[in-house]
Design an enzyme around this catalytic site. Structure first.
Site, PDB file in Angstrom:
ATOM      1  N   ARG A   1      -6.063   3.310  14.454  1.00 43.99           N
ATOM      2  CA  ARG A   1      -6.054   1.939  13.934  1.00 43.99           C
ATOM      3  C   ARG A   1      -4.651   1.327  14.034  1.00 43.99           C
ATOM      4  O   ARG A   1      -4.514   0.126  14.298  1.00 43.99           O
ATOM      5  CB  ARG A   1      -6.546   1.952  12.477  1.00 43.99           C
ATOM      6  CG  ARG A   1      -6.486   0.620  11.758  1.00 43.99           C
ATOM      7  CD  ARG A   1      -7.426  -0.419  12.314  1.00 43.99           C
ATOM      8  NE  ARG A   1      -7.255  -1.704  11.621  1.00 43.99           N
ATOM      9  CZ  ARG A   1      -7.463  -2.883  12.153  1.00 43.99           C
ATOM     10  NH1 ARG A   1      -7.864  -2.988  13.405  1.00 43.99           N
ATOM     11  NH2 ARG A   1      -7.292  -3.991  11.455  1.00 43.99           N
TER      12      ARG A   1
ATOM     13  N   CYS B   1      -5.395  -5.356  -4.805  1.00 42.28           N
ATOM     14  CA  CYS B   1      -5.917  -4.959  -3.493  1.00 42.28           C
ATOM     15  C   CYS B   1      -6.926  -6.008  -3.050  1.00 42.28           C
ATOM     16  O   CYS B   1      -7.717  -6.489  -3.856  1.00 42.28           O
ATOM     17  CB  CYS B   1      -6.581  -3.585  -3.591  1.00 42.28           C
ATOM     18  SG  CYS B   1      -7.338  -3.045  -2.039  1.00 42.28           S
ATOM     19  N   ASP B   2      -6.907  -6.334  -1.762  1.00 44.30           N
ATOM     20  CA  ASP B   2      -7.830  -7.362  -1.277  1.00 44.30           C
ATOM     21  C   ASP B   2      -9.148  -6.798  -0.762  1.00 44.30           C
ATOM     22  O   ASP B   2     -10.047  -7.553  -0.412  1.00 44.30           O
ATOM     23  CB  ASP B   2      -7.158  -8.195  -0.184  1.00 44.30           C
ATOM     24  CG  ASP B   2      -6.799  -7.367   1.045  1.00 44.30           C
ATOM     25  OD1 ASP B   2      -6.828  -6.127   0.956  1.00 44.30           O
ATOM     26  OD2 ASP B   2      -6.491  -7.953   2.090  1.00 44.30           O
TER      27      ASP B   2
ATOM     28  N   ASN C   1       0.822  -1.211   0.000  1.00 47.01           N
ATOM     29  CA  ASN C   1       0.000   0.000   0.000  1.00 47.01           C
ATOM     30  C   ASN C   1       0.858   1.264   0.000  1.00 47.01           C
ATOM     31  O   ASN C   1       2.043   1.193   0.297  1.00 47.01           O
ATOM     32  CB  ASN C   1      -0.912  -0.013   1.243  1.00 47.01           C
ATOM     33  CG  ASN C   1      -2.235  -0.680   0.961  1.00 47.01           C
ATOM     34  OD1 ASN C   1      -2.786  -0.528  -0.115  1.00 47.01           O
ATOM     35  ND2 ASN C   1      -2.737  -1.427   1.920  1.00 47.01           N
TER      36      ASN C   1
ATOM     37  N   TYR D   1     -14.054   2.428   1.638  1.00 53.00           N
ATOM     38  CA  TYR D   1     -13.144   3.557   1.853  1.00 53.00           C
ATOM     39  C   TYR D   1     -13.734   4.892   1.409  1.00 53.00           C
ATOM     40  O   TYR D   1     -13.197   5.945   1.766  1.00 53.00           O
ATOM     41  CB  TYR D   1     -11.816   3.325   1.127  1.00 53.00           C
ATOM     42  CG  TYR D   1     -10.905   2.351   1.828  1.00 53.00           C
ATOM     43  CD1 TYR D   1      -9.911   2.783   2.699  1.00 53.00           C
ATOM     44  CD2 TYR D   1     -11.034   0.978   1.628  1.00 53.00           C
ATOM     45  CE1 TYR D   1      -9.067   1.887   3.338  1.00 53.00           C
ATOM     46  CE2 TYR D   1     -10.200   0.073   2.276  1.00 53.00           C
ATOM     47  CZ  TYR D   1      -9.221   0.536   3.128  1.00 53.00           C
ATOM     48  OH  TYR D   1      -8.396  -0.350   3.768  1.00 53.00           O
TER      49      TYR D   1
END
Length: 441
Positions: A284, A169-170, A147, A264
């Protein structure tokens, strides 16, 4: 049958044992001869490497396993590089999140100023691994989910245009697993989707089953009331911050109710809400350091201490199975349909050709072939143009070592309210990233 040699770049990552475990689970479908771990941080990689070595000896002793900090050893005679590096580790992620929050701006790993800061660190690291790969195994493919994928993808498109790299991207995979759970299906692989956008910034426009039945009405009815919250075990095991993100989709969906959104998008459509519900002292990054980070290294230590991996399990997650599917598609020319980050080149007909977009592709031995998703609507197009311009400016800033371009990038982000605040955040980020960024002027 050919067996494949794989290097996992980012060998000290908490995700690495899950990927190794998944490779072993899929051994019959995707046979492997060699697994190597590579990291430039030996102290972090050593316990992960030792635990994985024990796991391999017990499950598939015929697979040659090693871990190293030597690029030549790591990248010679391999077929695939699975890359997931985090330059600056979680300590820098914490800065990415907390510095913007200090100014009342979204503090998030891949979105807004935090994502741009992370991008400025990641570009050089990914290019370095690409160069090692091309020097020692020029026919290998890099499957990259380091990322922030959008910025990394733009940098590799521009700075290594002939590289055999596929950026993935997962998150869409994880959301499609959620769709399958809501619909009562066994697997996301029962779904055929149409999707368009940028990484962490897109919408599903069609979801059918393999018989062609439209599943969107049922999903929309659910999402309008619950967001992506579900009763599945996967949802129940998510961290509190992720549960909140999945619930907030209800409000994100309300803005564009004819499509289903990537989670997102909440950071761009509801930045004030996000900041209001953020803990500036415990973000986070802290959550991950206190949970997954500790758990993985504690599990590795236990395996090493006991000399066996029996009774221990490393969570593989959506990203691990997805990356194996992608490797299989290339190795066996399966033409599987997968969401990937690729140059637009007409897939979205009213969007710039050189934008890195996320769309369904057919994947075979020559890599991805994007499918045409047609015209995109005005609202989404406007959002995407603003976002892709910001991402391109970050790569400009890295390449030209330009303070001005990075200030412009932050200013353009929909999460940042003004150029003045963008400048204050940038100056703090420069100070925090002295070790990692090019010196800007």
């Amino acid at each position: 049958m050919k067996k494949f040699a794989i290097t996992i770049a980012g060998g000290g990552s908490t995700f690495t044992p899950g990927i190794v475990s998944m490779l072993l689970d899929y051994y019959e479908e995707f046979p492997i001869s060699v697994i190597k771990l590579y990291d430039n941080f030996q102290e972090r990689q050593d316990p992960i490497g030792e635990a994985c070595k024990i796991m391999l000896q017990e499950r598939h002793p015929e697979v040659t396993f090693s871990y190293t900090t030597d690029p030549k050893e790591a990248f010679s005679n391999i077929d695939f590089v699975m890359a997931h590096i985090r330059v600056g580790l979680y300590a820098m992620r914490e800065q990415d999140e907390k510095i913007p929050l200090k100014y009342g701006v979204v503090g998030q790993e891949t979105c807004g100023p935090g994502g741009m800061a992370y991008g400025m660190r990641s570009i050089g690291g990914v290019l370095e691994i690409l160069d090692y790969m091309e020097k020692y195994s020029p026919d290998a493919w890099m499957l990259n989910y380091s990322n922030p994928a959008a910025i990394v993808a733009e940098a590799t498109r521009r700075l290594r245009p002939n590289s055999k790299i596929i950026n993935i991207c997962d998150m869409p995979v994880s959301i499609e697993n959620t769709f399958a759970g809501i619909l009562g299906l066994e697997s996301r692989k029962e779904l055929i989707v149409r999707y368009f956008g940028l990484n962490h910034f897109g919408w599903w426009t069609s979801i059918t089953d393999k018989a062609g039945n439209d599943l969107m009405p049922q999903l929309k009815e659910w999402v309008a009331e619950h967001g992506y919250e579900s009763s599945t075990e996967d949802f129940q095991h998510r961290a509190p911050s992720w549960k909140e993100t999945f619930r907030k989709v209800k409000d994100v969906y309300a803005v564009v109710p004819d499509m289903l959104p990537n989670t997102y998008l909440k950071y761009y459509l509801y930045p004030d809400y996000v900041v209001e519900h953020s803990n500036k002292e415990y973000t986070r990054a802290n959550e991950v350091m206190d949970s997954r980070e500790k758990e993985v290294f504690e599990t590795a230590a236990e395996i090493i201490k006991n000399g066996t991996a029996e009774g221990y399990e490393f969570h593989a997650g959506a990203h691990a199975s997805f990356i194996v599917d992608l490797a299989r598609a290339i190795a066996y020319n399966t033409q599987e349909r997968m969401l990937l980050i690729v140059p637009n080149n007409g897939a979205l007909v009213n969007f710039p050709a050189d934008a890195m977009v996320e769309v369904p592709c057919l994947v075979g031995s020559n890599g991805p072939e994007p499918l045409v998703m047609g015209e995109i609507p005005t609202f989404q197009k406007g959002m995407m143009e603003q976002q892709v311009a910001a991402e391109k400016l970050v790569v400009d800033a890295w390449e030209e070592k330009s303070y001005q371009k990075l200030w412009q990038a932050l200013t353009l982000s929909a999460t940042v309210p003004s150029a003045g605040i963008a400048k204050e955040i940038l100056d703090d980020l420069i100070e925090a990233n002295k070790e990692y960024w090019p010196e800007l002027s």
